[in-house]
Write a protein that holds these residues in place. Sequence first.
Motif, short mmCIF file in Angstrom:
data_model
loop_
_atom_site.label_atom_id
_atom_site.label_comp_id
_atom_site.label_asym_id
_atom_site.label_seq_id
_atom_site.Cartn_x
_atom_site.Cartn_y
_atom_site.Cartn_z
N HIS A 1 -2.04 5.80 -1.32
CA HIS A 1 -2.82 4.84 -0.54
C HIS A 1 -3.52 3.81 -1.43
O HIS A 1 -4.69 3.47 -1.21
N LEU B 1 2.87 1.40 3.44
CA LEU B 1 2.06 1.38 4.65
C LEU B 1 1.67 -0.05 5.03
O LEU B 1 1.40 -0.33 6.19
N ASP B 2 1.65 -0.95 4.04
CA ASP B 2 1.28 -2.34 4.27
C ASP B 2 1.89 -3.18 3.15
O ASP B 2 2.21 -2.67 2.08
N ASP C 1 8.49 3.37 1.96
CA ASP C 1 7.34 4.05 1.34
C ASP C 1 6.06 3.23 1.40
O ASP C 1 5.06 3.61 0.79
N ASP D 1 2.35 4.89 0.34
CA ASP D 1 2.02 5.92 1.32
C ASP D 1 1.67 7.26 0.69
O ASP D 1 1.15 8.15 1.38
N THR E 1 0.86 -1.17 0.00
CA THR E 1 0.00 0.00 0.00
C THR E 1 0.90 1.22 0.00
O THR E 1 1.63 1.47 0.96
#
Length: 240
Positions: free
Chosen positions: A122, A199-200, A197, A119, A117
């Motif tokens: 998103h 998020l997941d 960079d 950043d 994901t």
Amino acid sequence: MNKTTETVPAALRSWSVSWPEYKPADVTPSELLPEALARQVPGWAEAAATPADVRDWARRQAAALVPFQLDAQGWPLHPEGRTGRTGRNLGKWGENAAADPIVVAGTGRDRRLLLITRDDIHEEAIPGGMVDPGETAPAALVRELQEETGIDLSEHQPTILGCDLVDDWRNSDQAWVASTSALYLLPTTVTAVAADDALDATWWPFGSLDELDNAITTAGRTLYAAHRPLLHRALEHLAK
């Protein structure tokens, strides 16, 4: 996503077509404006305030993943024509080389694809990024994957799928992204931990693009549209 993007009619996309009224939107962020660069240059960007300040266009053209031309004033032109955007929201004027490692584990109904994901937007995307100055694309593939997911595939030999323009949201008439995409095949999934960079980091079903889309949508997420052609090519290769 950039909200200032203009729609360029297909008939006016080509640089060979005259369009005197063309007024693209400037997407240059504040930190890359000439007055800001005169004070401080971000670590991820070159110091050139305009393409006129770049002195090595011949070298950049020779090294480009996708050939491009310069206009009458010596400024680079997006290889696919007008974008509706001008200025620079990327590290360099002209082509910005990226590397996209497509990591697939398992086979058949158990086949999985690793996505992060991002950043900045998103959305679910291939865990790739920009090639550093002096770095090769194969080295960038390994580095980006390890930085964003913690997975080290330096001992694996990938299949290079191609070098392509990427429909990146930061592209403009004078600065754009072109990527080397490579396919890594693993027998089973391995632990991925999001970093840098990302998020997941998630393993998704990858029997087809429809299956991938359904899984991502069901999870309330969105697939980064610019990477769809790269994933389609990977599926074509896997089907051989």
